[in-house]
Design an enzyme around this catalytic site. Structure first.
Site, PDB file in Angstrom:
ATOM      1  N   GLU A  49       0.839  -1.200   0.000  1.00  0.00           N
ATOM      2  CA  GLU A  49       0.000   0.000   0.000  1.00  0.00           C
ATOM      3  C   GLU A  49       0.872   1.247   0.000  1.00  0.00           C
ATOM      4  O   GLU A  49       1.971   1.238   0.553  1.00  0.00           O
ATOM      5  CB  GLU A  49      -0.854   0.029   1.277  1.00  0.00           C
ATOM      6  CG  GLU A  49      -2.240  -0.571   1.132  1.00  0.00           C
ATOM      7  CD  GLU A  49      -3.227   0.350   0.421  1.00  0.00           C
ATOM      8  OE1 GLU A  49      -2.795   1.204  -0.378  1.00  0.00           O
ATOM      9  OE2 GLU A  49      -4.437   0.205   0.674  1.00  0.00           O
ATOM     10  N   ASP A  50       0.349   2.305  -0.594  1.00  0.00           N
ATOM     11  CA  ASP A  50       1.055   3.589  -0.486  1.00  0.00           C
ATOM     12  C   ASP A  50       0.848   4.188   0.899  1.00  0.00           C
ATOM     13  O   ASP A  50       1.771   4.673   1.523  1.00  0.00           O
ATOM     14  CB  ASP A  50       0.607   4.571  -1.586  1.00  0.00           C
ATOM     15  CG  ASP A  50      -0.907   4.716  -1.674  1.00  0.00           C
ATOM     16  OD1 ASP A  50      -1.620   3.802  -1.226  1.00  0.00           O
ATOM     17  OD2 ASP A  50      -1.379   5.741  -2.188  1.00  0.00           O
TER      18      ASP A  50
ATOM     19  N   ASP B  58      -4.394   4.633   6.340  1.00  0.00           N
ATOM     20  CA  ASP B  58      -5.016   5.796   6.979  1.00  0.00           C
ATOM     21  C   ASP B  58      -6.103   5.317   7.956  1.00  0.00           C
ATOM     22  O   ASP B  58      -5.790   4.948   9.087  1.00  0.00           O
ATOM     23  CB  ASP B  58      -5.560   6.717   5.873  1.00  0.00           C
ATOM     24  CG  ASP B  58      -6.033   8.063   6.371  1.00  0.00           C
ATOM     25  OD1 ASP B  58      -6.088   8.270   7.597  1.00  0.00           O
ATOM     26  OD2 ASP B  58      -6.367   8.937   5.542  1.00  0.00           O
TER      27      ASP B  58
ATOM     28  N   PHE C 120      -3.196  16.242   4.869  1.00  0.00           N
ATOM     29  CA  PHE C 120      -3.581  15.679   3.587  1.00  0.00           C
ATOM     30  C   PHE C 120      -2.385  15.664   2.644  1.00  0.00           C
ATOM     31  O   PHE C 120      -1.840  16.700   2.287  1.00  0.00           O
ATOM     32  CB  PHE C 120      -4.756  16.432   2.961  1.00  0.00           C
ATOM     33  CG  PHE C 120      -5.347  15.637   1.841  1.00  0.00           C
ATOM     34  CD1 PHE C 120      -6.133  14.533   2.106  1.00  0.00           C
ATOM     35  CD2 PHE C 120      -5.061  15.955   0.523  1.00  0.00           C
ATOM     36  CE1 PHE C 120      -6.649  13.756   1.070  1.00  0.00           C
ATOM     37  CE2 PHE C 120      -5.575  15.173  -0.519  1.00  0.00           C
ATOM     38  CZ  PHE C 120      -6.367  14.085  -0.233  1.00  0.00           C
TER      39      PHE C 120
ATOM     40  N   ARG D 229      -0.879  12.593  -8.498  1.00  0.00           N
ATOM     41  CA  ARG D 229      -0.218  11.301  -8.284  1.00  0.00           C
ATOM     42  C   ARG D 229       1.204  11.305  -8.847  1.00  0.00           C
ATOM     43  O   ARG D 229       2.094  10.619  -8.347  1.00  0.00           O
ATOM     44  CB  ARG D 229      -0.986  10.170  -8.980  1.00  0.00           C
ATOM     45  CG  ARG D 229      -2.344   9.860  -8.386  1.00  0.00           C
ATOM     46  CD  ARG D 229      -2.849   8.549  -8.971  1.00  0.00           C
ATOM     47  NE  ARG D 229      -4.290   8.387  -8.839  1.00  0.00           N
ATOM     48  CZ  ARG D 229      -4.899   7.858  -7.775  1.00  0.00           C
ATOM     49  NH1 ARG D 229      -4.191   7.453  -6.749  1.00  0.00           N
ATOM     50  NH2 ARG D 229      -6.201   7.739  -7.745  1.00  0.00           N
TER      51      ARG D 229
END
Ligand code: PRP
Ligand code: MN
Ligand code: MG
Length: 179
Positions: free
Chosen positions: A98-99, A102, A151, A164
Site C-alpha cells: 500500500e502507499d 489511513d 492531507f 499522483r
C-alpha cells in the site's frame, strides 16, 4: 502543480532510501521464498515498482483495485472492489503493498478477503502510515514512514485523482481543496 504544494515531506531521495531499507528487511525475512507482491491500485503504482526493483530475489506481482475515497479529502467508509487479482494465492507468501495506511478500512477489507483464500502467509508493506487516521484496527508489518495527520499528495497519492505524478510526497495547500 508544484505551486499547489505547501511543503515537501519526503523527497525522491528519502523515498529511495526507504525502498532500499524495506527491500532489505523483506529480502531477509523471505530468504529462500518466492513472495507474491499484491499492490493496491492506484496509489501504490510508484512505490510498488520502486520497491520491487530493489529486491534481488524471485518474486511475482499482481494488483488489486479497491476504492474508498470518492473525491474530497475524507474517506466515505465504503469500499468497492474494482478489480480482483488474477493469481491463485492459496499456499503463497503474500505481501500486500500500500502507499498509505489511513483509516485502515481498505486494509481490513483486503485482509479479510485475502485470508479467506488461505495464503501460506500474509504481510503488509506500506510506504506511509498515518496512525492518527485509524478508524478500524489495521497494522502494517513494514512501514516506510509514520506521517502526521495532514492531507498528502504525490508519489501515487491523489487529490481528486490529480497530483499522483509528483515525484515526492508533499502537503497540499489547504486553499486547493477549500475551493
Ligand atoms: C487510498 C490509499 C490507500 C487507502 C488508505 O486509496 O491509496 O489505498 O486510500 O485509506 P484507508 O486506510 O482510509 O482505507 P484510494 O481508495 O483513495 O484509491 P486510490 O489508491 O486509487 O487513490
Ligand atoms: Mn489506494
Ligand atoms: Mg485516492
Amino acid at each position: 502543480m508544484n505551486n499547489d504544494i505547501e511543503r515537501v515531506l519526503y523527497s525522491q531521495d528519502d523515498i529511495k532510501a526507504a525502498c532500499k531499507r524495506l527491500a532489505a528487511e523483506i529480502a531477509t525475512d523471505y530468504a529462500g521464498k518466492k513472495p507474491l507482491f499484491i499492490g493496491v491500485l492506484k496509489g501504490v503504482i510508484f512505490f510498488m515498482t520502486d520497491l520491487m526493483r530493489e529486491l534481488d530475489m524471485l518474486t511475482d506481482m499482481d494488483f488489486i483495485d479497491v476504492s474508498s475515497y470518492h473525491g474530497g479529502t475524507a474517506s466515505t467508509g465504503e469500499i468497492t472492489l474494482v478489480h480482483d487479482v488474477g493469481t491463485d494465492i492459496r499456499g503463497r507468501d503474500v505481501i500486500l503493498v500500500e502507499d498509505i495506511l489511513d483509516s485502515g478500512r481498505t486494509l481490513a477489507y483486503l485482509q479479510d478477503r485475502l485470508m479467506d483464500r488461505q495464503p501460506s502467509s500474509l504481510k503488509v508493506c506500506a510506504l506511509l502510515d498515518k496512525p492518527e487516521g485509524r478508524v478500524v484496527e489495521a497494522k502494517a508489518d513494514y512501514v516506510g514512514f509514520n506521517v502526521p495527520n495532514e492531507f498528502l499528495v504525490g508519489y501515487g497519492l491523489d487529490y481528486d485523482e490529480y497530483y499522483r505524478n509528483l515525484p515526492y510526497v508533499g502537503v497540499l495547500k489547504p486553499d486547493v481543496y477549500a475551493k
